[in-house]
Scaffold this motif. Structure first.
Motif, short mmCIF file in Angstrom:
data_model
loop_
_atom_site.label_atom_id
_atom_site.label_comp_id
_atom_site.label_asym_id
_atom_site.label_seq_id
_atom_site.Cartn_x
_atom_site.Cartn_y
_atom_site.Cartn_z
N SER A 90 -5.80 -14.58 -5.74
CA SER A 90 -6.02 -13.23 -6.26
C SER A 90 -6.76 -12.43 -5.21
CB SER A 90 -6.82 -13.29 -7.57
OG SER A 90 -8.10 -13.86 -7.34
N GLY A 91 -7.21 -11.26 -5.57
CA GLY A 91 -7.97 -10.45 -4.62
C GLY A 91 -7.49 -9.01 -4.63
N SER A 92 -8.02 -8.25 -3.72
CA SER A 92 -7.67 -6.84 -3.63
C SER A 92 -7.77 -6.38 -2.19
CB SER A 92 -8.60 -6.00 -4.51
OG SER A 92 -9.94 -6.08 -4.05
N VAL A 93 -7.13 -5.27 -1.90
CA VAL A 93 -7.19 -4.66 -0.57
C VAL A 93 -7.52 -3.19 -0.78
CG1 VAL A 93 -5.95 -4.09 1.54
CG2 VAL A 93 -5.52 -6.27 0.39
N GLU A 94 -8.57 -2.72 -0.10
CA GLU A 94 -9.01 -1.33 -0.18
C GLU A 94 -8.61 -0.61 1.09
OE1 GLU A 94 -10.54 0.40 -2.56
OE2 GLU A 94 -10.73 -1.24 -4.00
N LEU A 95 -7.89 0.51 0.95
CA LEU A 95 -7.39 1.26 2.09
C LEU A 95 -7.85 2.70 2.03
CD1 LEU A 95 -3.65 0.12 1.91
CD2 LEU A 95 -5.43 -0.89 3.33
N ALA A 96 -8.10 3.27 3.20
CA ALA A 96 -8.29 4.71 3.33
C ALA A 96 -7.30 5.20 4.37
CB ALA A 96 -9.72 5.04 3.77
N GLY A 112 5.76 -7.33 -2.20
CA GLY A 112 6.80 -8.36 -2.29
C GLY A 112 6.26 -9.74 -1.99
N LYS A 113 5.27 -9.84 -1.10
CA LYS A 113 4.68 -11.13 -0.74
C LYS A 113 3.48 -11.48 -1.61
CE LYS A 113 6.10 -11.72 4.06
NZ LYS A 113 5.65 -12.10 5.42
N GLN A 114 2.77 -10.44 -2.09
CA GLN A 114 1.55 -10.66 -2.88
C GLN A 114 1.63 -9.83 -4.17
OE1 GLN A 114 -0.80 -12.73 -2.44
NE2 GLN A 114 -0.94 -13.27 -0.29
N PRO A 115 2.49 -10.23 -5.10
CA PRO A 115 2.71 -9.41 -6.30
C PRO A 115 1.50 -9.30 -7.22
CG PRO A 115 3.84 -11.52 -6.51
CD PRO A 115 3.34 -11.42 -5.10
N HIS A 116 0.55 -10.24 -7.12
CA HIS A 116 -0.58 -10.24 -8.04
C HIS A 116 -1.84 -9.63 -7.43
CE1 HIS A 116 1.88 -12.64 -10.65
NE2 HIS A 116 2.02 -13.58 -9.73
N LEU A 279 -6.06 -10.00 5.46
CA LEU A 279 -5.45 -10.42 6.72
C LEU A 279 -3.93 -10.40 6.64
CD1 LEU A 279 -7.83 -13.39 7.63
CD2 LEU A 279 -7.71 -11.15 8.75
N GLU A 280 -3.39 -10.75 5.47
CA GLU A 280 -1.94 -10.71 5.31
C GLU A 280 -1.44 -9.27 5.33
OE1 GLU A 280 1.73 -12.73 2.95
OE2 GLU A 280 -0.29 -13.08 2.21
N PHE A 281 -2.22 -8.36 4.73
CA PHE A 281 -1.84 -6.95 4.79
C PHE A 281 -1.79 -6.48 6.24
CE2 PHE A 281 -2.96 -2.52 5.33
CZ PHE A 281 -2.02 -1.89 4.53
N ASP A 287 3.55 -6.05 11.72
CA ASP A 287 4.96 -6.40 11.84
C ASP A 287 5.84 -5.18 11.57
OD1 ASP A 287 7.12 -8.53 12.01
OD2 ASP A 287 7.52 -7.71 10.02
N TYR A 288 5.46 -4.36 10.59
CA TYR A 288 6.24 -3.16 10.28
C TYR A 288 6.31 -2.23 11.50
CZ TYR A 288 7.27 1.51 8.52
OH TYR A 288 7.82 2.75 8.36
N PHE A 289 5.17 -1.97 12.12
CA PHE A 289 5.16 -1.08 13.27
C PHE A 289 5.89 -1.70 14.46
CE2 PHE A 289 1.71 1.00 10.92
CZ PHE A 289 2.05 2.33 11.12
N ASN A 290 5.76 -3.02 14.62
CA ASN A 290 6.46 -3.69 15.73
C ASN A 290 7.97 -3.57 15.62
OD1 ASN A 290 4.15 -4.53 17.04
ND2 ASN A 290 4.11 -6.56 16.08
N ARG A 291 8.47 -3.46 14.41
CA ARG A 291 9.91 -3.42 14.19
C ARG A 291 10.49 -2.01 14.21
NH1 ARG A 291 12.15 -8.16 12.09
NH2 ARG A 291 10.62 -9.80 11.67
N LEU A 292 9.63 -0.99 14.33
CA LEU A 292 10.16 0.37 14.36
C LEU A 292 11.04 0.56 15.58
CD1 LEU A 292 7.05 2.52 13.31
CD2 LEU A 292 9.08 2.02 11.95
N PRO A 293 12.23 1.12 15.42
CA PRO A 293 13.14 1.26 16.57
C PRO A 293 12.62 2.22 17.62
CG PRO A 293 13.98 2.42 14.64
CD PRO A 293 12.82 1.59 14.17
N HIS A 294 11.75 3.16 17.22
CA HIS A 294 11.26 4.17 18.17
C HIS A 294 9.85 3.86 18.63
CE1 HIS A 294 14.69 6.69 16.99
NE2 HIS A 294 14.41 6.32 15.76
#
Length: 305
Positions: A90-96, A112-116, A279-281, A287-294
């Motif tokens: 379980s747990g949470s992630v706080e973003l600004a 998709g990886k951490q639905p809970h 850490l998973e976030f 990984d998302y930014f690494n895969r951007l085509p531009h």
């Protein structure tokens, strides 16, 4: 000296108003005042300068607040670490954030990886983000410009070119690029001062001898395209905001100036405990930014600023 006294003092010191602090803490003003008075008696010095109902931190108070915030920060990190060890699923992630265009896709992959896992996102200015990080109130800031500081670690994710959007048929729409000086007589629609794209473009234009003239200034980036299409004015827009969009009646031109680019970065406090989910976030976002085509960055490694 009690933990409750320190927690109450921190709130009063931040607000410098006893009534507002009591309301925030859900206690009576008299109870809060007595708690602060006992703390001052324990320390042997006043922490506030008082004048009627107003409070101002004095030199003793400012010095003590610095230590209190560090102590409460470490206690909160300990609580989070114990929670992570006892309930790893379980747990949470706080973003600004102050740039949210790419966030939905990152959060979709994360969920998709951490639905809970619960996550909470707040829009903040760069200064607010710096404060949130130093207080230990958020795990990460995704922002442009990136949040930097002696106690903040920052990973630049993307160098996002800034383009100029012009309506098709405009006198400048024949080419694919343009010199910045060719824009000095144009009218613009754009974001208010304080947004990174606006601040960058204002600074560069002023360095070459003019200030962009704005007929519209707002806080909704998505609205700019329709204003350009209506031939209300030109707009400076990040290249990332054009990915996947249909061309329509707008043409995007590159600006022949190397500094027309904004950095997007992920920042976190160097001493904050990052849970497994946090850490998973970070891994998913990287990984998302690494895969951007531009994608374009100076370096993919994290650096401490």
């Amino acid at each position: 000296m009690e933990l409750l006294q320190l927690q109450y003092f921190q709130v009063v010191a931040r607000l410098e108003h006893m009534t507002d602090a009591a309301r925030s803490l859900h206690v009576t003003q008299s109870s809060l005042s007595k708690t602060i008075q006992r703390l001052e008696e324990d320390l042997g010095v006043p922490l506030f300068d008082r004048s009627g109902r107003s409070l101002r931190l004095n030199q003793f108070g400012r010095t003590f607040l610095h230590r209190v915030e560090r102590a409460l920060f470490e206690l909160e990190q300990g609580r989070q670490e114990i929670s992570d060890l006892s309930s790893p699923e379980s747990g949470s992630v706080e973003l600004a954030v102050n740039t949210a265009g790419m966030l939905p896709e990152i959060l979709r992959k994360f969920r998709g990886k951490q639905p809970h896992v619960h996550f909470h996102v707040q829009m903040s200015t760069t200064d607010e983000m710096r404060t949130l990080l130093r207080r230990g109130e958020v795990d990460f800031c995704l922002s442009s410009p990136p949040v930097r500081g002696d106690d903040i670690e920052c990973q630049v994710m993307l160098l996002d070119s800034i383009l100029v959007a012009v309506p098709k048929g405009h006198r400048l729409s024949d080419g694919s690029s343009i010199a910045v000086t060719e824009l000095k007589d144009e009218w613009f629609v754009g974001l208010k001062r304080g947004y990174s794209t606006r601040d960058i473009t204002d600074r560069i234009c002023q360095s070459v001898g003019f200030t962009p003239k704005h007929v519209y200034e707002g806080d909704e980036p998505a609205r700019l395209r329709s204003l350009v299409e209506a031939d209300i004015g030109l707009a400076f827009v990040p290249e990332s905001s054009t990915w996947g969009s249909t061309e329509g009646n707008v043409q995007y031109l590159r600006i022949e100036h190397r500094d027309f680019v904004r950095e997007i970065g992920l920042s976190w406090h160097r001493r904050r405990y990052l849970s497994r989910t946090a850490l998973e976030f970070r891994e998913i976002a990287t990984d998302y930014f690494n895969r951007l085509p531009h994608r374009q960055v100076h370096s993919t490694s994290s650096a401490i600023y």
